[in-house]
Motif scaffolding. Structure first.
Motif, PDB file in Angstrom:
ATOM      1  N   LEU A 194      -8.602   0.042  -3.652  1.00 52.37           N
ATOM      2  CA  LEU A 194      -8.186  -0.550  -2.391  1.00 52.37           C
ATOM      3  C   LEU A 194      -7.037   0.241  -1.770  1.00 52.37           C
ATOM      4  N   HIS A 195      -6.250   0.926  -2.584  1.00 52.61           N
ATOM      5  CA  HIS A 195      -5.178   1.769  -2.046  1.00 52.61           C
ATOM      6  C   HIS A 195      -5.761   2.976  -1.304  1.00 52.61           C
ATOM      7  N   ASN A 196      -6.805   3.551  -1.862  1.00 53.26           N
ATOM      8  CA  ASN A 196      -7.453   4.684  -1.199  1.00 53.26           C
ATOM      9  C   ASN A 196      -8.187   4.258   0.062  1.00 53.26           C
ATOM     10  N   LEU A 237     -10.650   2.213  11.386  1.00 54.98           N
ATOM     11  CA  LEU A 237     -11.640   1.368  10.729  1.00 54.98           C
ATOM     12  C   LEU A 237     -13.030   1.930  10.934  1.00 54.98           C
ATOM     13  N   PHE A 243       0.860  -1.178   0.000  1.00 56.83           N
ATOM     14  CA  PHE A 243       0.000   0.000   0.000  1.00 56.83           C
ATOM     15  C   PHE A 243       0.901   1.234   0.000  1.00 56.83           C
ATOM     16  N   ARG A 277       0.831   5.129   1.650  1.00 54.67           N
ATOM     17  CA  ARG A 277       1.234   5.450   3.026  1.00 54.67           C
ATOM     18  C   ARG A 277       2.613   6.106   3.104  1.00 54.67           C
ATOM     19  N   ALA A 328      -8.381   4.036   6.115  1.00 55.31           N
ATOM     20  CA  ALA A 328      -8.301   3.244   7.344  1.00 55.31           C
ATOM     21  C   ALA A 328      -7.068   3.638   8.153  1.00 55.31           C
ATOM     22  N   TRP A 329      -5.966   3.916   7.489  1.00 53.20           N
ATOM     23  CA  TRP A 329      -4.727   4.318   8.160  1.00 53.20           C
ATOM     24  C   TRP A 329      -4.891   5.687   8.810  1.00 53.20           C
ATOM     25  N   ASP A 386      -7.286   1.839   1.945  1.00 53.79           N
ATOM     26  CA  ASP A 386      -6.229   1.625   2.933  1.00 53.79           C
ATOM     27  C   ASP A 386      -5.795   2.935   3.574  1.00 53.79           C
ATOM     28  N   VAL A 387      -5.619   3.980   2.781  1.00 51.41           N
ATOM     29  CA  VAL A 387      -5.221   5.282   3.334  1.00 51.41           C
ATOM     30  C   VAL A 387      -6.288   5.795   4.297  1.00 51.41           C
TER      31      VAL A 387
END
Length: 112
Positions: A64-66, A76, A2, A5, A71-72, A68-69
């Motif tokens: 899915l990359h966005n 969640l 990912f 990040r 969530a980071w 992930d960002v």
């Protein structure tokens, strides 16, 4: 990987949130439109943008990359509802347009 990040712009946003420089996050909107794929991109391989080949469209391949960002940066989500359209902008069998609504445990809301 990912990779978003490790991009400086996202690391800066993460630092601002973690340090409380922005105050409490109560609402967010996240729009990413620069990951557009052309019709030629999808036509370049028979496996692209198919349920059998990739198992999905933008949610699996690019977004899915966005997610992930998000969530980071924000943690969640508690509730998520998504609205997907199959082949709206391309001649493909999977989703190429998605709008999602989020609710976070602290009461914050958002959309992407």
């Amino acid at each position: 990987m990912f990779q978003l990040r490790v991009e400086p712009r996202y690391q800066k946003i993460e630092k601002l949130i973690r340090n409380g420089d922005l105050g409490e996050v109560v609402r967010m909107s996240w729009l990413i439109t620069d990951w557009f794929r052309t019709e030629a991109y999808y036509a370049s391989g028979g496996w692209r943008a198919t349920w059998r080949g990739e198992g999905g469209g933008v949610l699996l391949n690019q977004c899915l990359h966005n997610l992930d960002v998000l969530a980071w940066l924000l943690g969640l989500r508690g509730v998520c509802a998504a609205f997907c359209q199959l082949g709206r902008y391309h001649n493909i069998e999977v989703e190429d347009d998605v709008t999602a609504y989020f609710e976070y445990p602290n009461g914050a809301t958002g959309f992407s």
